[in-house]
Design an enzyme around this catalytic site. Structure first.
Site, PDB file in Angstrom:
ATOM      1  N   CYS A 299      20.222  74.583  53.743  1.00  0.00           N
ATOM      2  CA  CYS A 299      21.663  75.188  53.373  1.00  0.00           C
ATOM      3  C   CYS A 299      22.925  74.884  54.413  1.00  0.00           C
ATOM      4  O   CYS A 299      24.192  74.782  53.955  1.00  0.00           O
ATOM      5  CB  CYS A 299      21.344  76.622  53.615  1.00  0.00           C
ATOM      6  SG  CYS A 299      20.993  77.458  55.345  1.00  0.00           S
TER       7      CYS A 299
ATOM      8  N   HIS B 180      20.919  82.117  56.719  1.00  0.00           N
ATOM      9  CA  HIS B 180      21.522  81.511  55.478  1.00  0.00           C
ATOM     10  C   HIS B 180      23.103  80.989  55.896  1.00  0.00           C
ATOM     11  O   HIS B 180      24.003  81.894  56.331  1.00  0.00           O
ATOM     12  CB  HIS B 180      21.410  82.124  54.522  1.00  0.00           C
ATOM     13  CG  HIS B 180      22.024  81.230  53.090  1.00  0.00           C
ATOM     14  ND1 HIS B 180      21.264  80.104  52.535  1.00  0.00           N
ATOM     15  CD2 HIS B 180      23.001  81.515  52.293  1.00  0.00           C
ATOM     16  CE1 HIS B 180      21.947  79.574  51.648  1.00  0.00           C
ATOM     17  NE2 HIS B 180      22.930  80.386  51.354  1.00  0.00           N
TER      18      HIS B 180
END
EC number: 3.4.19.12
Length: 778
Positions: free
Chosen positions: A518, A658
């Site tokens: 990510c 994330h």
């Protein structure tokens, strides 16, 4: 009360002082053994032999006729009756071990317990257990009316069924135990004599064994097969509640469900076949000539005890376990095994099973249910609500994630449609172009760097779409959960109304792949608007850390020591070496999560500052704070010269493990081609909601305290009217490939808007005329 003439010869029990008959080997009251200290082991007179045999026969008759041997007194037959049936010594059979002459009807030697024509039976501690087991089995057989009515017992006293046979065997074994002790003294003396008489004795035994076997077969044949058939209880089980019902029951006694004829018929056939087999086995046993009465009845008794035990086990079975097994069988017949095989394929790294499910039109966003997890029977690997993507992330299936994420291309809630998915060919060209812009610095710092700079922003043409289409576009493009989390108080993003409204610098959180890549995906999205699917940026990151490890390690170690001293603890050199090797290995593993050092290295590869807006605390699934995030701040390419880098930063967002790309919206005036401004500016705050400067990561001890001056050196910093320190992000003209990708992506929503807003065209009504003139006037 039993009368006798020789009361003076009774022996007194040492345990309960009860006076027993001389022939009794055990006490009638307490079953204690008779003391044999005063017995003459050499007393072998014929009178004693006849008395012993008569007493044995009387004891056997009492054992056969009496239902409970402990409740009645053993009435011995008078010795006169035994003497009347004396047989000549020539008819007696000698024992081949001790040469004792036994009566013709004796199956074993009275002195040494040797079987007639066989070896000595086992003796020992099992006598009491066999006697007790025989009593219990006899009671069970009498309760189930297996041995017949009382009239049959009176008419046929010779039948040896159930406990009577086992009890007679225990009595005979008790008598044999006592006589065996007398034989131990003269066994060696008589052994030599028995060898000379062996051939003669064998002939006599063969002649005397034939009438004895006929009597044994007649006594064992007295057990009719009808009584054997009654031993097996053929209940039928209900299919709904599994209750065991009696054979004549038409409905279940518990739930009232009607008995199924096919199943019941099959069960009856099974029981009938089993009973016929048992009858055939009994007939074969009765036809065998060398089987004694005791062994036949004992095998008969044991077989029926086993059958009764099995029926009791069926009645008292664990119905809960059977219901669970039946439920699992029903689930296995109903579930979609192609979907479950795909889930197992992710866990077991079976690529073909997942591919087969997706090729048949399977939904990659389908989630597991509790019923499906029960069918899989692997609770440790699966959880309710997990999808194939969740399983691939959990078990680190990096090669499956791109295939699963590519399948998410349809419309609907939860389905994402980013520009790179709409135009995959153009996205591949952009990644190829980015790979060609990477260079390696040969002199000085041997680090990879990009030759061209690009900054991605949402096109202003989105504002021209209808409001419902705009909402659909944002749902399929943005990460709503991350946007909400970053804007939740205390906000880390879009917290200043002056910046978002007056300066039109609102930031949007783009959705990307929920995997360990990510950070690299968000960096590529913030610059070129595509994912790092080919791991181009990851390879450059791994090569940079390996080739420039000595440069990055020195600053990283000093920064970690400074952070540790602020928390009042120290780290050893071995710990630093171990952590550094872990960071290097993570950089080269696709799908692995990255740390602060990797963001610092990315700033050098992109040759521009990176600003991370993130949460300050990492929360658990319950919403509890479990630690500091420490990702928020400014990352500067400190190893490059300032003139070699651009001052236009990119922005990233961090939420609970994330990273996401933060991009602005292009101003609406950009659509006008007559404008003079070549670049648009977006203002990124360098302060948090508490008006504190964002930290600069990986500063040395000498650089701490000069954060604002360093920001002004590496960034285009200005101060707003409200006194906020902001950095200017320059939005230049879109690269050609990026512009084509965005145009194709916008055309998808424009077509949807045309379908929704197009006017409804009614067909003209056609008048039909009849061929009849009169009907036309009507």
């Amino acid at each position: 009360m039993c009368d006798t003439k020789d009361d003076a010869q009774k022996w007194k029990c040492e345990t309960c002082t009860y006076e027993n008959y001389p022939s009794s080997l055990k006490c009638t009251m307490c079953q204690a053994s008779k003391p044999l200290l005063n017995e003459d082991i050499f007393r072998l007179s014929p009178a004693q032999e006849s008395c012993t045999v008569a007493e044995e026969a009387a004891a056997v008759e009492v054992a056969v006729m009496s239902p409970t041997p402990s409740s009645t007194c053993y009435s011995l037959q008078p010795q006169s009756q035994a003497r009347q049936s004396n047989v000549a010594d020539s008819e007696k059979w000698p024992c081949k071990v001790c040469t004792y002459l036994n009566w013709p009807r004796s199956l074993r030697c009275v002195q040494c317990c040797t079987k007639r024509g066989g070896e000595a039976i086992e003796r020992g501690k099992k006598d009491m257990d066999n006697e007790a087991d025989g009593d219990r089995a006899g009671e069970a057989l009498q309760a189930l009316r297996i041995s017949g009515s009382e009239e049959n017992l009176a008419n046929k006293p010779v039948q040896l069924i159930g406990a009577t046979a086992s009890h007679r065997l225990s009595l005979s074994r008790g008598i044999d135990d006592a006589t065996h002790l007398n034989n131990l003294a003269n066994a060696s003396h008589n052994q030599s004599q028995s060898q000379h008489r062996q051939p003669v004795l064998q002939q006599q035994m063969q002649l005397q064994l034939q009438p004895q076997q006929q009597r044994e077969s007649s006594s064992s044949a007295a057990v009719p097969p009808q009584q054997q058939k009654q031993c097996y209880v053929s209940k039928w089980a209900c299919n709904s509640c599994t209750y065991e019902n009696w054979p004549r029951s038409i409905k279940c006694s518990m739930c009232g469900k009607t008995r199924e004829r096919e199943i019941s018929g099959s069960q009856n056939d099974l029981h009938a076949s089993s009973s016929l087999n048992s009858q055939e086995e009994n007939q074969q046993q009765l036809q065998q000539p060398n089987v004694d009465t005791v062994s036949v009845n004992n095998s008969f008794n044991k077989k029926h005890i086993y059958q009764l035990g099995s029926s009791e086990t069926i009645n008292n079975c664990d119905t809960l376990q059977e219901r669970q097994e039946r439920r699992q069988r029903q689930i296995r017949r109903q579930v979609d095994w192609q979907w479950l095989n795909a889930c197992l394929g992710v866990v077991e790294n079976n690529y073909s099973a997942v591919e087969a499910y997706l090729s048949c039109g399977g939904n990659p966003a389908r989630s597991l249910t509790s019923t499906e997890i029960a069918a899989l029977n692997r609770n440790s690997a699966f959880d309710v609500g997990h999808t194939l993507i969740h399983l691939a992330i959990r078990f680190h299936r990096e090669e499956m994630l791109p295939m699963l994420l590519d399948q998410i291309s349809g419309s609907g809630p939860g389905i994402k449609r980013v520009p790179s998915y709409v135009a995959p060919d153009l996205a591949a060209d952009i990644r190829r172009h980015f790979a060609n812009t990477l260079r390696l610095r040969k002199s000085g710092l041997p680090c990879h760097y990009v030759q061209k700079h690009a900054t991605f922003a949402l096109p202003a043409e989105i504002e021209e779409l209808p409001i419902p289409i705009q909402e659909q576009l944002y749902d399929e493009l943005l990460d709503r959960d991350a946007q909400k989390q970053l804007e939740t108080p205390p906000p880390a993003l879009n917290w200043s109304l002056e910046i978002t409204a007056r300066l039109s610098s609102r930031m949007f959180v783009l959705w990307n792949r929920s995997a360990g890549d990510c950070l690299l995906d968000s960096a590529m999205q913030a610059t070129w608007g595509v994912f790092d699917r080919d791991n181009i940026l990851r390879r450059a990151l791994a090569d940079t850390l390996h080739q420039c490890g000595h440069v990055f390690f020195t600053r990283w170690k000093e920064y970690e020591m400074l952070q540790a001293s602020m928390l009042h603890f120290t780290l050893e050199d071995s710990q630093f070496e171990e952590d550094w090797s872990t960071l290097l290995s993570l950089a080269g593993q696709p799908g692995s999560s990255l740390e602060q050092l990797h963001i610092f290295a990315l700033a050098h590869i992109l040759r521009r500052p990176i600003i991370v807006y993130g949460v300050k605390y990492v929360k658990s699934f319950r919403g509890e704070d479990i630690g500091y995030a420490r990702f928020e701040g400014v990352y500067l390419p400190l190893f490059w010269d300032q003139n070699f880098c651009t001052k236009s930063p990119i922005a990233l967002g961090y939420t609970r493990g994330h990273f996401s790309a933060l991009v602005p919206m292009e101003p609406f005036t950009r659509i006008d081609g007559r404008r003079d401004d070549v670049e648009d500016v977006t203002y990124l705050p360098l302060m948090d909601c508490e008006l504190k400067l964002l930290p600069i990561h990986f500063l040395t001890q000498s650089e701490v305290g000069n954060e604002e001056s360093m920001m002004r050196q590496w960034l285009d910093v200005c101060v707003t009217d409200g006194g906020l320190l902001v950095a200017q992000q320059k939005l230049s003209k879109r690269p050609l490939l990026v512009a084509q990708m965005l145009e194709e992506w916008l055309n998808h929503y424009r077509r949807i808007a045309q379908v929704i807003t197009a006017p409804f065209i009614r067909r003209p009504q056609i008048t039909h005329y009849s061929s009849d003139g009169d009907s036309d006037e009507e």
